[in-house]
Motif scaffolding. Structure first.
Motif, mmCIF file in Angstrom:
data_model
loop_
_atom_site.group_PDB
_atom_site.id
_atom_site.type_symbol
_atom_site.label_atom_id
_atom_site.label_comp_id
_atom_site.label_asym_id
_atom_site.label_seq_id
_atom_site.Cartn_x
_atom_site.Cartn_y
_atom_site.Cartn_z
ATOM 1 N N VAL A 53 0.949 -1.169 0.021
ATOM 2 C CA VAL A 53 0.003 0.003 0.203
ATOM 3 C C VAL A 53 0.745 1.421 -0.122
ATOM 4 N N GLY A 54 0.451 2.230 -0.821
ATOM 5 C CA GLY A 54 1.293 3.604 -0.834
ATOM 6 C C GLY A 54 1.598 3.613 -2.445
ATOM 7 N N GLY A 55 1.857 2.342 -3.084
ATOM 8 C CA GLY A 55 2.297 2.694 -4.679
ATOM 9 C C GLY A 55 3.655 3.217 -4.984
ATOM 10 N N THR A 56 3.943 3.282 -6.099
ATOM 11 C CA THR A 56 5.402 3.797 -6.450
ATOM 12 C C THR A 56 6.081 4.763 -5.884
ATOM 13 N N CYS A 57 5.248 6.216 -5.740
ATOM 14 C CA CYS A 57 5.843 7.218 -5.112
ATOM 15 C C CYS A 57 6.250 6.816 -3.621
ATOM 16 N N VAL A 58 5.358 6.338 -2.730
ATOM 17 C CA VAL A 58 5.809 6.053 -1.422
ATOM 18 C C VAL A 58 6.871 4.873 -1.258
ATOM 19 N N ILE A 59 6.663 3.946 -2.033
ATOM 20 C CA ILE A 59 7.282 2.515 -1.746
ATOM 21 C C ILE A 59 8.709 2.540 -2.591
ATOM 22 N N ARG A 60 8.643 3.061 -3.510
ATOM 23 C CA ARG A 60 9.987 2.876 -4.487
ATOM 24 C C ARG A 60 9.962 4.191 -5.442
ATOM 25 N N GLY A 61 9.606 5.296 -5.164
ATOM 26 C CA GLY A 61 9.793 6.231 -6.149
ATOM 27 C C GLY A 61 10.257 7.674 -5.543
ATOM 28 N N CYS A 62 9.216 8.620 -5.555
ATOM 29 C CA CYS A 62 9.578 10.019 -5.212
ATOM 30 C C CYS A 62 10.059 9.878 -3.796
ATOM 31 N N VAL A 63 9.396 9.485 -2.723
ATOM 32 C CA VAL A 63 9.840 9.486 -1.357
ATOM 33 C C VAL A 63 11.108 9.038 -0.898
ATOM 34 N N PRO A 64 11.425 7.652 -1.096
ATOM 35 C CA PRO A 64 12.507 7.125 -0.843
ATOM 36 C C PRO A 64 13.874 7.822 -1.930
ATOM 37 N N LYS A 65 13.193 8.200 -2.908
ATOM 38 C CA LYS A 65 14.425 9.128 -3.746
ATOM 39 C C LYS A 65 14.776 10.438 -3.295
ATOM 40 N N LYS A 66 13.920 11.120 -2.752
ATOM 41 C CA LYS A 66 13.978 12.509 -2.085
ATOM 42 C C LYS A 66 14.992 12.243 -0.925
ATOM 43 N N MET A 67 14.592 11.123 -0.019
ATOM 44 C CA MET A 67 15.394 11.039 1.104
ATOM 45 C C MET A 67 16.644 10.670 0.785
ATOM 46 N N LEU A 68 17.278 9.764 -0.438
ATOM 47 C CA LEU A 68 18.651 9.671 -0.883
ATOM 48 C C LEU A 68 19.349 11.057 -1.414
ATOM 49 N N VAL A 69 18.289 11.962 -1.882
ATOM 50 C CA VAL A 69 18.718 13.209 -2.328
ATOM 51 C C VAL A 69 19.366 13.967 -1.425
ATOM 52 N N TYR A 70 18.549 14.112 -0.100
ATOM 53 C CA TYR A 70 18.666 14.747 1.201
ATOM 54 C C TYR A 70 20.385 13.901 1.633
ATOM 55 N N GLY A 71 20.278 12.832 1.504
ATOM 56 C CA GLY A 71 21.623 12.138 2.144
ATOM 57 C C GLY A 71 22.605 12.655 1.301
ATOM 58 N N ALA A 72 22.597 12.607 -0.142
ATOM 59 C CA ALA A 72 23.680 13.009 -0.851
ATOM 60 C C ALA A 72 24.008 14.538 -0.719
ATOM 61 N N HIS A 73 23.287 15.447 -0.493
ATOM 62 C CA HIS A 73 23.539 16.837 -0.296
ATOM 63 C C HIS A 73 24.659 16.795 0.564
ATOM 64 N N PHE A 74 24.630 16.005 1.807
ATOM 65 C CA PHE A 74 25.781 16.220 2.882
ATOM 66 C C PHE A 74 27.037 16.035 2.285
ATOM 67 N N ALA A 75 27.357 15.697 1.251
ATOM 68 C CA ALA A 75 28.367 15.391 0.641
ATOM 69 C C ALA A 75 29.152 16.722 0.398
ATOM 70 N N GLU A 76 28.570 17.727 -0.343
ATOM 71 C CA GLU A 76 29.230 18.792 -0.387
ATOM 72 C C GLU A 76 28.988 19.811 0.836
ATOM 73 N N ASP A 77 27.992 19.686 1.619
ATOM 74 C CA ASP A 77 27.565 20.535 2.588
ATOM 75 C C ASP A 77 28.689 20.230 3.624
ATOM 76 N N LEU A 78 29.235 19.243 3.871
ATOM 77 C CA LEU A 78 30.361 18.796 4.821
ATOM 78 C C LEU A 78 31.791 19.459 4.236
ATOM 79 N N GLU A 79 31.835 19.664 3.006
ATOM 80 C CA GLU A 79 32.887 20.123 2.403
ATOM 81 C C GLU A 79 33.112 21.757 2.402
ATOM 82 N N ASP A 80 31.750 22.030 1.986
ATOM 83 C CA ASP A 80 31.580 23.631 2.217
ATOM 84 C C ASP A 80 31.588 24.074 3.705
ATOM 85 N N ALA A 81 31.188 23.288 4.607
ATOM 86 C CA ALA A 81 30.986 23.821 5.914
ATOM 87 C C ALA A 81 32.517 24.310 6.470
ATOM 88 N N GLN A 82 33.616 23.796 5.842
ATOM 89 C CA GLN A 82 34.978 24.591 6.445
ATOM 90 C C GLN A 82 35.328 25.648 6.107
#
Length: 450
Positions: A40-69
């Motif tokens: 229940v939840g379909g593509t968006c919730v289970i294997r689409g936009c929601v988990p993908k956006k979570m990965l996008v958030y995680g990926a942003h830290f790569a540059e944020d941690l570098e820029d933080a210096q």
């Protein structure tokens, strides 16, 4: 409602559109059942936009941690754990799935967690063999990733499997040039994978404004993502160490750890029994519907990606709402306006757009004015990151009405949501000009175009 049927509405598919339609129909007093063969939840919730956006958030830290210096922070011993992120994301997906199920239950919707097929007029047969009848049937089964077919193509994954990888691949090859390809290219690249995109055409993100597409390509290449245009696959063979040898037509062979297909999505209409009752399909297998989401069979409706009108979750939700209101309430039947829909690509940096591109406006209107703002975000200036944003506004020269806004840069999607209201409402550039800027922000560029 009609007592000669087991249900007033039977929905096949419990994704965003199906859940909304079922919940609202039940709230209007209908007896509703839903069949969902996966989760229940379909593509968006289970294997689409929601988990993908979570990965996008995680990926942003790569540059944020570098820029933080450059902002005075000292961060020692930083490392990335793919499995930890993957599992945290899936835990939250489980939570969301439970909430969707609770929503249906709280509204008295009966949920069959099994496959359903239309086997006759007003008749649905479940995988268990149970047969039920319904006055109306709603198909909301969404779409699935397309797979290329060539020798060894079975070794490739799609976005469905990308969320469940056992380990972060060191080398990733992504087939496609659309939003899914570019989003996952950015995600894997930020996590440290060596990424290349293989595209059979010579352009990315068809449908988006050319200026933004070019800017994303420039930035992506600067970040280390490689692109192979006008290139197709010949074969994939598995090496002794488990890696993949990819033979390409139009470029050199490569060895990678993962090949991912991101070449579009096809409507999920196979095996639904639509042919049993004569539902008309389009060339891509999509269910053909009218403005009210009704098929050529008067008691069968369809919403969401399975109709291939606009494959976006908010569109499916609106279509589901309109269906429920139109069929099960006293309101005048209404459809969904599919024009001027805002959209985003959660690439690195993200793209957001609403309305006509410059090319579309020139073809449709002719006499237009184009305003651009090409700038470096303050955060990037301080961080020493040479990455420029680009905002673009297109107006009808005769009326001053804003007919399109296109953006690439940090937080573009968040900014675009409010701007889309203005474009949808038909506001003019003078209306934007008369709005006082919020300074200093990225969004203020929208009211400072010259």
């Amino acid at each position: 409602m009609a007592d000669q049927y087991d249900f007033d509405l039977f929905t096949i598919g419990a994704g965003s559109g199906g859940v909304r339609a079922s919940r609202v129909s039940a709230a209007h007093g209908a007896r509703v059942a839903v069949a969902e063969e996966y989760r229940v939840g379909g593509t968006c919730v289970i294997r689409g936009c929601v988990p993908k956006k979570m990965l996008v958030y995680g990926a942003h830290f790569a540059e944020d941690l570098e820029d933080a210096q450059q902002f005075g922070w000292t961060i020692e011993g930083k490392s990335f754990d793919w499995v930890k992120l993957r599992d945290h994301v899936q835990t939250d997906i489980d939570r969301l799935e439970g909430l969707y199920g609770e929503t249906l239950g709280n509204h008295g919707v009966e949920v069959f967690r099994e496959r359903a097929e239309i086997t006759g007029p007003h008749e649905i047969t479940l995988a268990s063999g149970k047969v039920v009848t319904a006055k109306y049937i709603l198909v909301a089964t969404g779409a699935q990733p397309q797979r290329l077919e060539f020798p060894g193509s079975e070794h490739a994954i799609t976005s469905n499997e990308a969320f469940h990888l056992d380990a972060l691949p060191k080398r990733v090859m992504i087939a496609g040039g659309g939003y899914i390809a570019n989003e996952f290219a950015g995600i894997f690249n930020e996590f440290g994978s060596k990424v290349c995109i293989v595209n059979r055409s010579d352009q990315l993100l068809r449908g988006y404004d050319e200026s933004l597409r070019d800017r994303l390509l420039q930035i992506s290449m600067m970040k280390g993502i490689n692109f192979h245009f006008n290139t197709t696959f010949k074969s994939i063979t598995k090496n002794d160490d488990g890696s993949l040898h990819v033979e390409l037509d139009g470029d050199d062979d490569q060895d990678v750890d993962v090949v991912m297909f991101a070449t579009g999505r096809s409507p999920n209409t196979g095996g639904l029994g639509l042919e049993n009752v004569g539902v008309e399909l389009g060339d891509k297998g999509e269910i053909k519907v009218d403005e009210f989401s009704q098929t050529n069979v008067d008691y069968i409706y369809a919403v969401g990606d399975v109709t291939d009108r606009v494959q976006l979750t908010p569109v499916a939700i609106r279509e589901g709402q309109a269906f429920a209101d139109s069929v099960f309430s006293d309101v005048e039947p209404y459809g969904v306006d599919h024009s001027c829909i805002a959209s985003a690509v959660f690439s690195h940096p993200p793209i957001a757009a609403v309305g006509m591109t410059e090319g579309e406006a020139r073809n449709k209107i002719g006499n237009i004015k184009v305003y651009t703002s090409d700038f470096r975000a303050m955060k990037n200036v301080v961080a020493g990151r040479n990455e420029r944003s680009l905002y673009k506004m297109i107006t009808n020269a005769a009326t001053d009405q804003v007919v399109g806004i296109h953006m690439i840069g940090p937080e573009s999607a968040e900014i675009m949501q409010a701007a889309a209201v203005a474009v949808k409402a038909g506001l003019t550039k003078a209306d934007f000009d008369a709005t006082t800027a919020i300074h200093p922000t990225l969004a203020e560029e929208l009211v400072l175009f010259k």
